[in-house]
Design a protein around this motif. Structure first.
Motif, PDB file in Angstrom:
ATOM      1  N   ARG A   1      35.814  32.961  48.882  1.00 14.12           N
ATOM      2  CA  ARG A   1      36.023  34.366  49.198  1.00 14.12           C
ATOM      3  C   ARG A   1      34.851  34.858  50.037  1.00 14.12           C
ATOM      4  O   ARG A   1      33.705  34.527  49.769  1.00 14.12           O
ATOM      5  CB  ARG A   1      36.096  35.178  47.906  1.00 14.12           C
ATOM      6  CG  ARG A   1      36.293  36.649  48.138  1.00 14.12           C
ATOM      7  CD  ARG A   1      36.357  37.381  46.845  1.00 14.12           C
ATOM      8  NE  ARG A   1      37.591  36.961  46.149  1.00 14.12           N
ATOM      9  CZ  ARG A   1      38.157  37.641  45.191  1.00 14.12           C
ATOM     10  NH1 ARG A   1      37.619  38.746  44.757  1.00 14.12           N
ATOM     11  NH2 ARG A   1      39.250  37.200  44.617  1.00 14.12           N
ATOM     12  N   VAL A   2      35.181  35.648  51.042  1.00 13.20           N
ATOM     13  CA  VAL A   2      34.163  36.245  51.902  1.00 13.20           C
ATOM     14  C   VAL A   2      34.413  37.738  51.939  1.00 13.20           C
ATOM     15  O   VAL A   2      35.546  38.177  52.130  1.00 13.20           O
ATOM     16  CB  VAL A   2      34.234  35.661  53.332  1.00 13.20           C
ATOM     17  CG1 VAL A   2      33.287  36.385  54.259  1.00 13.20           C
ATOM     18  CG2 VAL A   2      33.943  34.169  53.313  1.00 13.20           C
ATOM     19  N   HIS A   3      33.363  38.511  51.761  1.00 13.59           N
ATOM     20  CA  HIS A   3      33.471  39.969  51.838  1.00 13.59           C
ATOM     21  C   HIS A   3      33.126  40.400  53.258  1.00 13.59           C
ATOM     22  O   HIS A   3      32.217  39.856  53.870  1.00 13.59           O
ATOM     23  CB  HIS A   3      32.503  40.631  50.850  1.00 13.59           C
ATOM     24  CG  HIS A   3      32.785  40.248  49.438  1.00 13.59           C
ATOM     25  ND1 HIS A   3      33.611  40.990  48.635  1.00 13.59           N
ATOM     26  CD2 HIS A   3      32.377  39.192  48.699  1.00 13.59           C
ATOM     27  CE1 HIS A   3      33.694  40.405  47.448  1.00 13.59           C
ATOM     28  NE2 HIS A   3      32.956  39.314  47.466  1.00 13.59           N
ATOM     29  N   GLY A   4      33.868  41.351  53.773  1.00 13.47           N
ATOM     30  CA  GLY A   4      33.608  41.811  55.135  1.00 13.47           C
ATOM     31  C   GLY A   4      34.281  43.135  55.388  1.00 13.47           C
ATOM     32  O   GLY A   4      34.708  43.820  54.457  1.00 13.47           O
TER      33      GLY A   4
ATOM     34  N   ARG B   1      42.641  40.003  52.211  1.00 11.13           N
ATOM     35  CA  ARG B   1      43.038  40.892  51.118  1.00 11.13           C
ATOM     36  C   ARG B   1      42.139  42.129  51.150  1.00 11.13           C
ATOM     37  O   ARG B   1      40.916  42.022  51.152  1.00 11.13           O
ATOM     38  CB  ARG B   1      42.905  40.201  49.765  1.00 11.13           C
ATOM     39  CG  ARG B   1      43.378  41.105  48.611  1.00 11.13           C
ATOM     40  CD  ARG B   1      43.470  40.383  47.295  1.00 11.13           C
ATOM     41  NE  ARG B   1      44.539  39.384  47.381  1.00 11.13           N
ATOM     42  CZ  ARG B   1      44.353  38.085  47.100  1.00 11.13           C
ATOM     43  NH1 ARG B   1      43.187  37.646  46.706  1.00 11.13           N
ATOM     44  NH2 ARG B   1      45.357  37.236  47.196  1.00 11.13           N
ATOM     45  N   LEU B   2      42.759  43.281  51.159  1.00 10.22           N
ATOM     46  CA  LEU B   2      42.036  44.545  51.185  1.00 10.22           C
ATOM     47  C   LEU B   2      41.659  44.975  49.769  1.00 10.22           C
ATOM     48  O   LEU B   2      42.153  44.411  48.782  1.00 10.22           O
ATOM     49  CB  LEU B   2      42.882  45.619  51.863  1.00 10.22           C
ATOM     50  CG  LEU B   2      43.381  45.269  53.275  1.00 10.22           C
ATOM     51  CD1 LEU B   2      44.226  46.408  53.833  1.00 10.22           C
ATOM     52  CD2 LEU B   2      42.237  44.943  54.199  1.00 10.22           C
ATOM     53  N   ALA B   3      40.799  45.970  49.672  1.00 10.07           N
ATOM     54  CA  ALA B   3      40.321  46.450  48.373  1.00 10.07           C
ATOM     55  C   ALA B   3      41.462  46.901  47.466  1.00 10.07           C
ATOM     56  O   ALA B   3      41.375  46.775  46.242  1.00 10.07           O
ATOM     57  CB  ALA B   3      39.316  47.590  48.576  1.00 10.07           C
ATOM     58  N   ASP B   4      42.553  47.405  48.056  1.00 11.47           N
ATOM     59  CA  ASP B   4      43.685  47.860  47.238  1.00 11.47           C
ATOM     60  C   ASP B   4      44.618  46.724  46.825  1.00 11.47           C
ATOM     61  O   ASP B   4      45.643  46.949  46.201  1.00 11.47           O
ATOM     62  CB  ASP B   4      44.465  48.958  47.969  1.00 11.47           C
ATOM     63  CG  ASP B   4      45.182  48.461  49.225  1.00 11.47           C
ATOM     64  OD1 ASP B   4      45.151  47.242  49.516  1.00 11.47           O
ATOM     65  OD2 ASP B   4      45.779  49.302  49.924  1.00 11.47           O
TER      66      ASP B   4
ATOM     67  N   GLY C   1      29.638  35.111  48.642  1.00  8.24           N
ATOM     68  CA  GLY C   1      30.516  35.401  49.772  1.00  8.24           C
ATOM     69  C   GLY C   1      30.181  36.711  50.454  1.00  8.24           C
ATOM     70  O   GLY C   1      30.887  37.159  51.339  1.00  8.24           O
ATOM     71  N   ASP C   2      29.075  37.344  50.061  1.00  4.18           N
ATOM     72  CA  ASP C   2      28.694  38.647  50.600  1.00  4.18           C
ATOM     73  C   ASP C   2      27.301  38.550  51.220  1.00  4.18           C
ATOM     74  O   ASP C   2      26.299  38.401  50.506  1.00  4.18           O
ATOM     75  CB  ASP C   2      28.708  39.690  49.486  1.00  4.18           C
ATOM     76  CG  ASP C   2      28.570  41.113  49.998  1.00  4.18           C
ATOM     77  OD1 ASP C   2      28.005  41.319  51.095  1.00  4.18           O
ATOM     78  OD2 ASP C   2      29.025  42.031  49.293  1.00  4.18           O
ATOM     79  N   PHE C   3      27.221  38.637  52.530  1.00  4.65           N
ATOM     80  CA  PHE C   3      25.953  38.511  53.249  1.00  4.65           C
ATOM     81  C   PHE C   3      24.913  39.524  52.766  1.00  4.65           C
ATOM     82  O   PHE C   3      23.725  39.237  52.736  1.00  4.65           O
ATOM     83  CB  PHE C   3      26.193  38.676  54.760  1.00  4.65           C
ATOM     84  CG  PHE C   3      24.957  38.520  55.594  1.00  4.65           C
ATOM     85  CD1 PHE C   3      24.323  37.294  55.714  1.00  4.65           C
ATOM     86  CD2 PHE C   3      24.425  39.606  56.270  1.00  4.65           C
ATOM     87  CE1 PHE C   3      23.190  37.143  56.488  1.00  4.65           C
ATOM     88  CE2 PHE C   3      23.299  39.469  57.052  1.00  4.65           C
ATOM     89  CZ  PHE C   3      22.675  38.228  57.166  1.00  4.65           C
TER      90      PHE C   3
END
Length: 94
Positions: free
Chosen positions: A15-18, A59-62, A86-88
């Motif tokens: 998973r990557v957050h962006g 995938r969005l936050a919702d 997954g979050d820089f």
């Protein structure tokens, strides 16, 4: 993944957050061309491109999903350190 302070996305599981940006239709082609130049992606010469632009499901936050362009790292011989979260923004500091 991170190498020398710059984050990048490598193909694989996880998973990557962006952030998802929606481009103005009138500026779509010009903006995409500018992003390609910034990311050193040449659709006519992918073999020598630093990144490869591909569509993927995000995938969005919702919880909903959308298709989006992403730039994948294209230098597998130079892989850096995986960011476990997954979050820089929450990467380990050196």
């Amino acid at each position: 993944m991170i190498d020398g302070g710059y984050p990048y996305l490598a193909p694989g599981e996880g998973r990557v957050h962006g952030e998802l940006m929606e481009l103005t239709p009138q500026l779509y082609t010009a903006t995409l061309s500018s992003l390609d130049a910034l990311e050193e992606y040449d659709p006519e010469d992918e073999r020598h491109s630093v990144y490869l632009r591909r569509t993927t499901s995000v995938r969005l936050a919702d919880g909903s999903e959308r298709q989006a362009w992403v730039y994948y790292w294209n230098l597998p011989e130079r892989l850096g350190v995986k960011i476990a979260s997954g979050d820089f923004r929450h990467r380990p500091k050196r």
